[in-house]
Design an enzyme around this catalytic site. Structure first.
Site, mmCIF file in Angstrom:
data_model
loop_
_atom_site.group_PDB
_atom_site.id
_atom_site.type_symbol
_atom_site.label_atom_id
_atom_site.label_comp_id
_atom_site.label_asym_id
_atom_site.label_seq_id
_atom_site.Cartn_x
_atom_site.Cartn_y
_atom_site.Cartn_z
ATOM 1 N N GLY A 9 1.143 -1.230 -0.280
ATOM 2 C CA GLY A 9 0.162 0.084 0.059
ATOM 3 C C GLY A 9 1.172 1.491 -0.258
ATOM 4 O O GLY A 9 1.545 1.828 0.773
ATOM 5 N N PHE A 12 -0.942 7.178 2.186
ATOM 6 C CA PHE A 12 -0.013 7.938 3.321
ATOM 7 C C PHE A 12 0.432 6.979 3.986
ATOM 8 O O PHE A 12 1.689 7.017 4.744
ATOM 9 C CB PHE A 12 -1.200 8.611 4.194
ATOM 10 C CG PHE A 12 -2.134 10.127 3.380
ATOM 11 C CD1 PHE A 12 -1.133 11.100 3.457
ATOM 12 C CD2 PHE A 12 -2.396 9.797 2.507
ATOM 13 C CE1 PHE A 12 -1.467 12.356 2.182
ATOM 14 C CE2 PHE A 12 -3.864 10.797 1.639
ATOM 15 C CZ PHE A 12 -2.758 12.025 1.399
ATOM 16 N N GLY A 13 0.141 5.297 4.771
ATOM 17 C CA GLY A 13 0.721 5.329 5.817
ATOM 18 C C GLY A 13 1.975 4.163 4.960
ATOM 19 O O GLY A 13 3.332 4.323 5.860
ATOM 20 N N VAL A 77 -2.527 -7.599 -4.185
ATOM 21 C CA VAL A 77 -1.720 -8.187 -3.204
ATOM 22 C C VAL A 77 -3.575 -9.715 -2.756
ATOM 23 O O VAL A 77 -4.201 -8.719 -2.107
ATOM 24 C CB VAL A 77 -1.565 -7.620 -1.785
ATOM 25 C CG1 VAL A 77 -1.894 -9.200 -0.347
ATOM 26 C CG2 VAL A 77 0.301 -7.430 -1.807
ATOM 27 N N GLU A 169 -17.708 19.331 1.011
ATOM 28 C CA GLU A 169 -17.394 20.117 0.246
ATOM 29 C C GLU A 169 -17.340 19.727 -1.232
ATOM 30 O O GLU A 169 -17.831 20.557 -2.138
ATOM 31 C CB GLU A 169 -15.513 19.762 0.504
ATOM 32 C CG GLU A 169 -14.866 20.230 1.803
ATOM 33 C CD GLU A 169 -13.515 19.331 2.482
ATOM 34 O OE1 GLU A 169 -12.803 19.454 2.673
ATOM 35 O OE2 GLU A 169 -12.846 18.054 1.305
ATOM 36 N N ASP A 298 -5.976 3.364 7.472
ATOM 37 C CA ASP A 298 -7.742 3.321 7.439
ATOM 38 C C ASP A 298 -7.765 1.436 7.545
ATOM 39 O O ASP A 298 -9.125 1.581 8.426
ATOM 40 C CB ASP A 298 -8.202 3.839 5.750
ATOM 41 C CG ASP A 298 -7.827 5.230 6.344
ATOM 42 O OD1 ASP A 298 -7.237 6.177 7.277
ATOM 43 O OD2 ASP A 298 -8.782 5.572 5.051
HETATM 44 C C1 LIG Z 1 -12.687 11.791 -0.784
HETATM 45 C C2 LIG Z 1 -11.563 11.729 0.465
HETATM 46 C C3 LIG Z 1 -11.445 12.477 1.115
HETATM 47 C C4 LIG Z 1 -10.503 12.483 2.435
HETATM 48 N N1 LIG Z 1 -10.213 13.744 2.384
HETATM 49 C C5 LIG Z 1 -9.449 14.167 4.222
HETATM 50 C C6 LIG Z 1 -9.030 14.960 4.347
HETATM 51 O O1 LIG Z 1 -9.787 16.188 4.029
HETATM 52 N N2 LIG Z 1 -8.498 14.904 5.432
HETATM 53 C C7 LIG Z 1 -7.855 13.780 5.817
HETATM 54 O O2 LIG Z 1 -6.358 13.551 7.188
HETATM 55 N N3 LIG Z 1 -7.665 12.251 5.251
HETATM 56 C C8 LIG Z 1 -9.052 13.184 4.248
HETATM 57 N N4 LIG Z 1 -9.324 11.500 3.958
HETATM 58 C C9 LIG Z 1 -9.213 10.149 4.609
HETATM 59 C C10 LIG Z 1 -7.641 9.706 4.337
HETATM 60 O O3 LIG Z 1 -7.634 9.616 2.662
HETATM 61 C C11 LIG Z 1 -7.318 8.502 4.743
HETATM 62 O O4 LIG Z 1 -7.041 8.154 5.746
HETATM 63 C C12 LIG Z 1 -5.335 8.160 4.411
HETATM 64 O O5 LIG Z 1 -5.301 7.783 2.626
HETATM 65 C C13 LIG Z 1 -5.276 7.119 4.844
HETATM 66 O O6 LIG Z 1 -4.390 6.500 4.031
HETATM 67 P P1 LIG Z 1 -3.759 4.849 4.170
HETATM 68 O O7 LIG Z 1 -2.495 4.421 3.872
HETATM 69 O O8 LIG Z 1 -4.359 3.519 5.577
HETATM 70 O O9 LIG Z 1 -4.486 4.248 3.201
HETATM 71 P P2 LIG Z 1 -4.668 4.583 1.684
HETATM 72 O O10 LIG Z 1 -4.149 6.155 1.306
HETATM 73 O O11 LIG Z 1 -6.051 4.517 0.607
HETATM 74 O O12 LIG Z 1 -3.896 4.082 0.632
HETATM 75 C C14 LIG Z 1 -3.897 2.360 1.031
HETATM 76 C C15 LIG Z 1 -3.099 2.147 -0.408
HETATM 77 O O13 LIG Z 1 -3.273 1.198 -0.541
HETATM 78 C C16 LIG Z 1 -3.620 -0.301 -1.654
HETATM 79 N N5 LIG Z 1 -3.483 -1.443 -1.910
HETATM 80 C C17 LIG Z 1 -4.797 -1.689 -1.132
HETATM 81 N N6 LIG Z 1 -5.404 -2.372 -1.399
HETATM 82 C C18 LIG Z 1 -4.238 -3.525 -1.522
HETATM 83 C C19 LIG Z 1 -3.695 -5.001 -2.315
HETATM 84 N N7 LIG Z 1 -4.831 -5.813 -2.441
HETATM 85 N N8 LIG Z 1 -2.547 -5.149 -2.921
HETATM 86 C C20 LIG Z 1 -1.696 -3.822 -3.486
HETATM 87 N N9 LIG Z 1 -2.022 -2.595 -3.300
HETATM 88 C C21 LIG Z 1 -3.263 -2.638 -2.313
HETATM 89 C C22 LIG Z 1 -4.180 0.949 -2.613
HETATM 90 O O14 LIG Z 1 -4.002 0.551 -4.132
HETATM 91 C C23 LIG Z 1 -3.405 2.768 -1.368
HETATM 92 O O15 LIG Z 1 -2.814 2.813 -2.689
HETATM 93 C C24 LIG Z 1 -9.694 11.503 2.736
HETATM 94 C C25 LIG Z 1 -10.578 10.115 2.630
HETATM 95 C C26 LIG Z 1 -11.645 10.471 1.226
HETATM 96 C C27 LIG Z 1 -11.521 9.023 0.430
#
Ligand SMILES: Cc1cc2nc3c(=O)[nH]c(=O)nc-3n(C[C@H](O)[C@H](O)[C@H](O)COP(=O)(O)OP(=O)(O)OC[C@H]3O[C@@H](n4cnc5c(N)ncnc54)[C@H](O)[C@@H]3O)c2cc1C
Length: 450
Positions: A9, A12-13, A77, A169, A298
């Protein structure tokens, strides 16, 4: 052999883990099923034709080109063999690890009504955003040529379900698109008369914000002409209408901003999960029973020392990513003790149209134009690279001064052009459903509101 870290993934994380491991004696394999890192907080601006896709997404390879220790793999994955310490890829390949970090995020969810998805579009990926943009723009195109007034009214009714930050928004920007940007482009319709309806099951908009900011947001939305329906849950979505409470509203465009569901990583590991499928990690962000597997962002739920869970927002995912990178480095130095994660909340922000925003920093609350400027500066700061920052800043200034939104492009729709040359919105709904990749991360646990 060097210690092998696999990060799944590149959101952000995951990206923060990889950044944090720079200079460590490890080899990193960075896997994502998409080739780009996405700045989701501005996705709604792509969906409403304010920004282009390339302004909020960056190829993952371009982010790690100067890191010879990082190998990037574009693949989905499908599971984890925790006993053999292998990540399983679609197609049968496996990738071995010594430490594994799962950061696969979450998707929107429909409270057990997945059949609504083709009609009530969720917003999580670039494809979701361009699909919504197409649906909105095609609705205006069809309305321009529609002679039946009832059908025209349905085409000019835009419904957003869920009044969290994304819903608010989105509603504000669609209203401004209709009232400020589009009127001069059309001859037969007054796009300014389009209805934008924001439906929320809870008692207020921006439920996570303090009462006074939520009240201010409600007043601001109404000033923009948005109809806000509070305390009424949606009970049906189809190609022609949405039903909430005892009201059935004819519409051709429904946008879903109401629920989230974690990626299925907890299922891959047989690990405990909450009702939204979020993996319940230990305080040090490891998976119970697997000290070598971390999970962040998330897709996890973790309680702070005060017993409150870290929220599903970008700063929480980034802080968790940084924490995991430093834990892995500490272990390599021989410091193997668990290091509990502490979330530091930096504030909550939401924009309401192009001149207003609300910000809750905890120690100070802001609203109005000043909050909007701060909101804009914060978002530009968190984009990656000078080109994107400059381009977004210029776009916003242009929208602010001239009401022009340059990304009013209908794409992906050629196959659905009908004989009269205009795509049919209900046909688009079906076509979108067919085009959409199967929800690989769909889970059947009921989601929780976003
Ligand atoms: C429309 C929207 C608006 C938002 N607005 C805000 C905001 O204003 N402020 C804020 O702080 N947060 C906001 N968020 C929340 C924020 O974007 C998330 O909390 C953040 O992206 C979480 O990061 P993450 O790394 O957990 O997951 P993500 O950023 O979602 O990244 C997950 C990654 O894993 C990859 N992935 C998933 N499953 C698989 C798999 N099986 N195999 C390989 N790769 C995989 C995906 O392609 C993706 O690149 C918003 C979210 C959305 C959807």
């Amino acid at each position: 052999m060097q210690h092998r870290v696999v990060v799944v993934g590149a959101g952000f994380g995951g990206l923060e883990v990889v950044k944090g491991l720079a200079g460590a004696a490890v080899s990193v394999t960075f896997i994502d099923r998409r080739n780009h890192h996405l700045f989701q907080p501005l996705l709604y601006q792509v969906a409403t034709a304010s920004l282009a896709t390339s302004e909020i997404a960056w190829p993952i390879r371009s982010l790690v080109w100067n890191r010879p220790d990082v190998t990037t793999i574009l693949a989905s994955v499908t599971g984890v063999d925790a006993e053999r310490r292998h990540v399983l890829l679609e197609g049968g390949e496996t990738v071995p690890y010594d430490s594994l970090v799962l950061a696969t995020g979450a998707r929107h969810a429909y409270f057990g009504h997945d059949e609504w998805e083709p009609f009530a579009l969720g917003l999580k990926t670039l494809e979701d955003a361009t699909t919504i943009r197409r649906r909105i723009l095609v609705a205006f195109e069809r309305a321009e040529r529609e002679t039946d007034t009832e059908k025209q009214a349905a085409l000019l009714t835009f419904v957003i379900v869920g009044a969290g930050p994304t819903g608010v928004e989105m509603a504000g920007t669609i209203a401004e698109l209709a009232r400020d940007t589009l009127p001069r482009d059309f001859r037969n319709i007054d796009t300014g008369k389009a209805r934008v309806v924001l439906i929320e099951a809870g008692p207020r908009v921006l439920g996570g914000f303090p009462d006074d900011l939520s009240e201010y947001a409600l007043r601001s939305l109404r000033k923009l002409g948005i109809e806000v329906e509070l305390g009424r849950a949606v009970s049906d979505c189809n190609a022609d209408s949405v039903t909430y409470g005892d009201t059935r509203l004819a519409t051709k465009t429904i946008i879903w901003a109401a629920g989230v569901r974690a990626s299925p990583a907890a299922e891959w590991l047989g690990a405990p999960a909450d009702r939204a499928g979020r993996l319940q990690v230990m305080p040090d962000l490891t998976v119970p029973g697997h000290a070598e597997i971390f999970a962040v962002g998330d897709m996890v739920t973790v309680n702070g020392p005060d017993g409150r869970p870290a929220p599903g927002i970008a700063p929480a995912a980034k802080q968790q990513g940084q924490h995991v990178a430093s834990s892995i480095k500490a272990r390599l130095r021989g410091d193997a003790g668990p290091r509990p994660f502490h979330y530091r909340h930096q504030g909550s922000l939401a924009q309401i149209g192009k001149r207003r925003a609300v910000i809750d920093f905890g120690w100070i609350k802001l609203k109005g134009a000043l909050a909007w400027w701060l909101w804009g500066i914060a978002h530009i700061y968190f984009l990656i690279g000078s080109r994107a920052r400059l381009s977004v800043a210029i776009n916003w200034l242009w929208i602010h001064a001239r009401n022009q939104r340059g990304a009013r492009l209908i794409t992906q729709g050629e196959a659905q052009i009908d004989a009269s040359g205009v795509a049919a919105v209900d046909e688009l709904a079906t076509a979108d459903a067919l085009r959409r990749p199967p929800a690989a991360d769909a889970m059947h646990a009921p989601p929780t509101p976003q």
